[in-house]
Design an enzyme around this catalytic site. Sequence first.
Site, PDB file in Angstrom:
ATOM      1  N   TRP A 102       0.835  -1.213   0.000  1.00 49.06           N
ATOM      2  CA  TRP A 102       0.000   0.000   0.000  1.00 49.06           C
ATOM      3  C   TRP A 102       0.863   1.253   0.000  1.00 49.06           C
ATOM      4  O   TRP A 102       0.548   2.229  -0.672  1.00 49.06           O
ATOM      5  CB  TRP A 102      -0.998  -0.024   1.171  1.00 49.06           C
ATOM      6  CG  TRP A 102      -1.898  -1.215   1.065  1.00 49.06           C
ATOM      7  CD1 TRP A 102      -1.925  -2.305   1.883  1.00 49.06           C
ATOM      8  CD2 TRP A 102      -2.867  -1.465   0.040  1.00 49.06           C
ATOM      9  NE1 TRP A 102      -2.834  -3.205   1.434  1.00 49.06           N
ATOM     10  CE2 TRP A 102      -3.440  -2.725   0.316  1.00 49.06           C
ATOM     11  CE3 TRP A 102      -3.311  -0.757  -1.084  1.00 49.06           C
ATOM     12  CZ2 TRP A 102      -4.429  -3.291  -0.491  1.00 49.06           C
ATOM     13  CZ3 TRP A 102      -4.306  -1.327  -1.888  1.00 49.06           C
ATOM     14  CH2 TRP A 102      -4.853  -2.570  -1.594  1.00 49.06           C
ATOM     15  N   ASP A 172      -1.672   6.557   6.386  1.00 49.66           N
ATOM     16  CA  ASP A 172      -2.721   5.642   5.917  1.00 49.66           C
ATOM     17  C   ASP A 172      -3.074   4.737   7.098  1.00 49.66           C
ATOM     18  O   ASP A 172      -2.271   3.888   7.500  1.00 49.66           O
ATOM     19  CB  ASP A 172      -2.181   4.838   4.728  1.00 49.66           C
ATOM     20  CG  ASP A 172      -3.179   3.780   4.232  1.00 49.66           C
ATOM     21  OD1 ASP A 172      -4.248   3.630   4.849  1.00 49.66           O
ATOM     22  OD2 ASP A 172      -2.871   3.110   3.225  1.00 49.66           O
ATOM     23  N   LYS A 196     -12.644  -1.961   7.105  1.00 48.08           N
ATOM     24  CA  LYS A 196     -12.063  -2.869   8.097  1.00 48.08           C
ATOM     25  C   LYS A 196     -12.631  -2.565   9.486  1.00 48.08           C
ATOM     26  O   LYS A 196     -13.334  -3.372  10.065  1.00 48.08           O
ATOM     27  CB  LYS A 196     -10.542  -2.789   8.087  1.00 48.08           C
ATOM     28  CG  LYS A 196      -9.933  -3.336   6.790  1.00 48.08           C
ATOM     29  CD  LYS A 196      -8.841  -2.450   6.321  1.00 48.08           C
ATOM     30  CE  LYS A 196      -8.285  -2.674   4.940  1.00 48.08           C
ATOM     31  NZ  LYS A 196      -8.488  -3.859   4.192  1.00 48.08           N
TER      32      LYS A 196
HETATM   33  N1  PMP Z   1      -4.239   1.026   2.551  1.00 45.76           N
HETATM   34  C1  PMP Z   1      -4.261  -0.087   3.300  1.00 45.76           C
HETATM   35  C2  PMP Z   1      -3.359  -0.174   4.483  1.00 45.76           C
HETATM   36  C3  PMP Z   1      -5.136  -1.125   2.960  1.00 45.76           C
HETATM   37  O1  PMP Z   1      -5.157  -2.236   3.716  1.00 45.76           O
HETATM   38  C4  PMP Z   1      -5.983  -0.988   1.857  1.00 45.76           C
HETATM   39  C5  PMP Z   1      -6.984  -2.042   1.468  1.00 45.76           C
HETATM   40  N2  PMP Z   1      -6.812  -3.279   1.910  1.00 45.76           N
HETATM   41  C6  PMP Z   1      -5.893   0.180   1.092  1.00 45.76           C
HETATM   42  C7  PMP Z   1      -5.029   1.179   1.478  1.00 45.76           C
HETATM   43  C8  PMP Z   1      -6.740   0.390  -0.132  1.00 45.76           C
HETATM   44  O2  PMP Z   1      -8.033   0.639   0.266  1.00 45.76           O
HETATM   45  P1  PMP Z   1      -9.203   0.875  -0.777  1.00 45.76           P
HETATM   46  O3  PMP Z   1      -9.517  -0.468  -1.355  1.00 45.76           O
HETATM   47  O4  PMP Z   1     -10.310   1.435   0.065  1.00 45.76           O
HETATM   48  O5  PMP Z   1      -8.738   1.825  -1.806  1.00 45.76           O
END
Ligand code: PMP
Length: 359
Positions: A102, A172, A196
């Site tokens: 991420w 994030d 989550k």
């Molecule tokens: N950042 C983290 C730490 C994640 O775990 C996730 C999704 N698992 C995301 C960003 C991306 O999230 P989204 O699918 O809402 O764009």
Amino acid sequence: MRVYNFSPGPATLPESVLIKIQSEFLNYHNLGASIVEISHRSKDFLKVMEDCKNKLGEYLFSDAKGQYEILFLQGGASINFFMIPMNLLKKGKADYIETGSWAKKAIKEATRYGEVNVVASSADKNFSYIPKLEASDFSPDAKYLYLCSNNTIYGTQYHDFPTVSGKYKVGDFSSDILSRKLDLTDFGIVFAGAQKNLAPAGVAIVAIRKDVLAECEEDLPTMCSYKAIAAHNSQFNTSPVFPIYVMNHVLDWIAEQGGISQIEANNRKKAEILYSTLDDLELYCPTANFEDRSLMNVTFVLSKEELTQKFLDEAAKNHFVGLKGHRSVGGMRASIYNAFPLEGIEKFADFLKHFAENN
Ligand code: PMP
């Protein structure tokens, strides 16, 4: 029956919240319609959104909540990977820490807008640890330091954030938002996808400090501008009403549990039971560096790798689902967010012992 759902996201929600939603779904507050059928500008929905913002502000920043603007965005957490540099970088420089997939995605997007200095990376050990950094590792002229608080795929988490001076942090918090009590006031932006710890998928929250919001670029496409979204009270377009509505109930559920401190105590207890069971049994090998272990995503492999599918099959037969590790890591991942019940952890620990004894 409901299973014990270790899914990494979308993830298990508090059962009492699901029951509440079911009970008020057909006829919300005697309107004769559900919340998802009325205008997003109706006073009933606006109240839900305001309540949600207030509670988020309170839980995230306590007394400093007045310093932050809370926004609701579609496009997931991911949209912020480019919106942050697009709004703030202005061809300048930013420091990024690469602790997993991420963070890597955020780095890739940021390079479109300015100079990105990757101050540290744990890629050398498949992101199994959080790099240690000193004040001197950061660029004096960087606008912000970007980090990912909890690395959902690799099962690592910051337990202490680096201290920086002369810049703010951007975090994030998608997979650990509201899971522990933190002082976040040196973060200029805290963002998270909802799916989550907060709600079903469909909305991301962004808490942006007002001085940082004031610095944002003016002339951007409206939907990509934090300033415009704030000026329109997150309603430049139709709000994703359902996840915001569910979030509001989840935030009440947090209060019913005793607030964030109690949520944190529960999360610590759940993680402690799970990690100590895994540590005690030779068959299981947790993959994250001991001191960086996540309280939210517990990653492990089997010392007899060939038993992985058997493990997953037997777990499913015992109503433990969603345990398969991310495709880039393999093995197992037990995601134990706020709403995952303690009783499920205790039963899963028994299952782990029995499986180890029999194999
Ligand atoms: N950042 C983290 C730490 C994640 O775990 C996730 C999704 N698992 C995301 C960003 C991306 O999230 P989204 O699918 O809402 O764009």
